[in-house]
Design a protein around this motif. Structure first.
Motif, PDB file in Angstrom:
ATOM      1  N   GLU A  18       0.844  -1.193   0.000  1.00 45.67           N
ATOM      2  CA  GLU A  18       0.000   0.000   0.000  1.00 45.67           C
ATOM      3  C   GLU A  18       0.875   1.238   0.000  1.00 45.67           C
ATOM      4  O   GLU A  18       1.987   1.229   0.535  1.00 45.67           O
ATOM      5  CB  GLU A  18      -0.897   0.011   1.233  1.00 45.67           C
ATOM      6  N   CYS A  19       0.354   2.306  -0.574  1.00 43.32           N
ATOM      7  CA  CYS A  19       1.047   3.590  -0.571  1.00 43.32           C
ATOM      8  C   CYS A  19       1.227   4.053   0.874  1.00 43.32           C
ATOM      9  O   CYS A  19       0.273   4.060   1.653  1.00 43.32           O
ATOM     10  CB  CYS A  19       0.240   4.614  -1.371  1.00 43.32           C
ATOM     11  N   ARG A  20       2.432   4.433   1.214  1.00 40.75           N
ATOM     12  CA  ARG A  20       2.752   4.875   2.572  1.00 40.75           C
ATOM     13  C   ARG A  20       1.979   6.145   2.952  1.00 40.75           C
ATOM     14  O   ARG A  20       1.658   6.351   4.119  1.00 40.75           O
ATOM     15  CB  ARG A  20       4.258   5.120   2.665  1.00 40.75           C
ATOM     16  N   GLN A  21       1.638   6.956   1.956  1.00 40.32           N
ATOM     17  CA  GLN A  21       0.967   8.228   2.232  1.00 40.32           C
ATOM     18  C   GLN A  21      -0.555   8.096   2.257  1.00 40.32           C
ATOM     19  O   GLN A  21      -1.197   8.517   3.200  1.00 40.32           O
ATOM     20  CB  GLN A  21       1.391   9.279   1.197  1.00 40.32           C
ATOM     21  N   CYS A  22      -1.150   7.505   1.205  1.00 37.04           N
ATOM     22  CA  CYS A  22      -2.609   7.515   1.097  1.00 37.04           C
ATOM     23  C   CYS A  22      -3.263   6.163   1.390  1.00 37.04           C
ATOM     24  O   CYS A  22      -4.468   6.094   1.565  1.00 37.04           O
ATOM     25  CB  CYS A  22      -3.042   8.002  -0.283  1.00 37.04           C
ATOM     26  N   GLY A  23      -2.482   5.084   1.405  1.00 40.99           N
ATOM     27  CA  GLY A  23      -3.031   3.773   1.725  1.00 40.99           C
ATOM     28  C   GLY A  23      -3.584   2.992   0.553  1.00 40.99           C
ATOM     29  O   GLY A  23      -3.983   1.846   0.707  1.00 40.99           O
ATOM     30  N   ASP A  24      -3.603   3.577  -0.651  1.00 44.04           N
ATOM     31  CA  ASP A  24      -4.076   2.857  -1.831  1.00 44.04           C
ATOM     32  C   ASP A  24      -3.059   1.794  -2.245  1.00 44.04           C
ATOM     33  O   ASP A  24      -1.858   1.936  -2.009  1.00 44.04           O
ATOM     34  CB  ASP A  24      -4.284   3.814  -3.012  1.00 44.04           C
ATOM     35  N   SER A  25      -3.532   0.756  -2.905  1.00 47.14           N
ATOM     36  CA  SER A  25      -2.649  -0.282  -3.415  1.00 47.14           C
ATOM     37  C   SER A  25      -1.779   0.291  -4.524  1.00 47.14           C
ATOM     38  O   SER A  25      -2.263   1.018  -5.386  1.00 47.14           O
ATOM     39  CB  SER A  25      -3.466  -1.449  -3.960  1.00 47.14           C
ATOM     40  N   VAL A  26      -0.495  -0.043  -4.515  1.00 45.89           N
ATOM     41  CA  VAL A  26       0.397   0.435  -5.574  1.00 45.89           C
ATOM     42  C   VAL A  26       0.521  -0.573  -6.709  1.00 45.89           C
ATOM     43  O   VAL A  26       1.193  -0.323  -7.698  1.00 45.89           O
ATOM     44  CB  VAL A  26       1.798   0.798  -5.035  1.00 45.89           C
ATOM     45  N   ALA A  27      -0.156  -1.711  -6.600  1.00 48.38           N
ATOM     46  CA  ALA A  27      -0.046  -2.749  -7.622  1.00 48.38           C
ATOM     47  C   ALA A  27      -0.493  -2.260  -8.989  1.00 48.38           C
ATOM     48  O   ALA A  27       0.081  -2.639 -10.001  1.00 48.38           O
ATOM     49  CB  ALA A  27      -0.855  -3.975  -7.219  1.00 48.38           C
ATOM     50  N   SER A  28      -1.489  -1.399  -9.040  1.00 50.37           N
ATOM     51  CA  SER A  28      -1.996  -0.923 -10.325  1.00 50.37           C
ATOM     52  C   SER A  28      -1.523   0.492 -10.655  1.00 50.37           C
ATOM     53  O   SER A  28      -1.908   1.045 -11.677  1.00 50.37           O
ATOM     54  CB  SER A  28      -3.523  -0.972 -10.342  1.00 50.37           C
ATOM     55  N   ALA A  29      -0.683   1.066  -9.808  1.00 49.13           N
ATOM     56  CA  ALA A  29      -0.197   2.426 -10.043  1.00 49.13           C
ATOM     57  C   ALA A  29       0.852   2.421 -11.147  1.00 49.13           C
ATOM     58  O   ALA A  29       1.840   1.700 -11.066  1.00 49.13           O
ATOM     59  CB  ALA A  29       0.381   3.013  -8.759  1.00 49.13           C
ATOM     60  N   SER A  30       0.630   3.211 -12.167  1.00 49.69           N
ATOM     61  CA  SER A  30       1.561   3.229 -13.300  1.00 49.69           C
ATOM     62  C   SER A  30       2.814   4.050 -13.015  1.00 49.69           C
ATOM     63  O   SER A  30       3.820   3.885 -13.685  1.00 49.69           O
ATOM     64  CB  SER A  30       0.864   3.758 -14.548  1.00 49.69           C
ATOM     65  N   GLU A  31       2.764   4.936 -12.033  1.00 48.15           N
ATOM     66  CA  GLU A  31       3.912   5.786 -11.725  1.00 48.15           C
ATOM     67  C   GLU A  31       4.366   5.608 -10.279  1.00 48.15           C
ATOM     68  O   GLU A  31       4.734   6.574  -9.612  1.00 48.15           O
ATOM     69  CB  GLU A  31       3.559   7.244 -11.995  1.00 48.15           C
ATOM     70  N   GLN A  32       4.365   4.385  -9.789  1.00 45.48           N
ATOM     71  CA  GLN A  32       4.721   4.152  -8.394  1.00 45.48           C
ATOM     72  C   GLN A  32       6.176   4.514  -8.119  1.00 45.48           C
ATOM     73  O   GLN A  32       7.011   4.512  -9.011  1.00 45.48           O
ATOM     74  CB  GLN A  32       4.471   2.694  -8.026  1.00 45.48           C
ATOM     75  N   ARG A  33       6.437   4.858  -6.883  1.00 45.93           N
ATOM     76  CA  ARG A  33       7.778   5.206  -6.419  1.00 45.93           C
ATOM     77  C   ARG A  33       8.087   4.357  -5.197  1.00 45.93           C
ATOM     78  O   ARG A  33       7.198   4.051  -4.408  1.00 45.93           O
ATOM     79  CB  ARG A  33       7.872   6.687  -6.054  1.00 45.93           C
ATOM     80  N   ILE A  34       9.361   3.992  -5.052  1.00 47.60           N
ATOM     81  CA  ILE A  34       9.802   3.196  -3.912  1.00 47.60           C
ATOM     82  C   ILE A  34      11.014   3.872  -3.298  1.00 47.60           C
ATOM     83  O   ILE A  34      11.943   4.245  -3.997  1.00 47.60           O
ATOM     84  CB  ILE A  34      10.172   1.757  -4.337  1.00 47.60           C
TER      85      ILE A  34
END
Length: 52
Positions: free
Chosen positions: A11-27
């Motif tokens: 999950e996104c550390r900031q908003c809690g949404d799943s990052v699995a489908s995020a096209s511009e995810q950051r780690i």
């Protein structure tokens, strides 16, 4: 992209949404006491909010 396994996707550390489908995810990766830690963000906006 995040490699999907049998575990729940991160999950996104900031908003809690799943990052699995995020096209511009950051780690953000850090090492503490020899252990790698990975913080996932769904995009630049959430990463910037977390950094502020």
């Amino acid at each position: 992209m995040v490699e999907l396994t049998d575990e729940a996707p991160p999950e996104c550390r900031q908003c809690g949404d799943s990052v699995a489908s995020a096209s511009e995810q950051r780690i953000v990766s850090t090492v503490e006491d020899g252990t790698a830690n990975h913080l996932y963000f769904c995009g630049d906006a959430c990463l910037e909010l977390w950094e502020a």
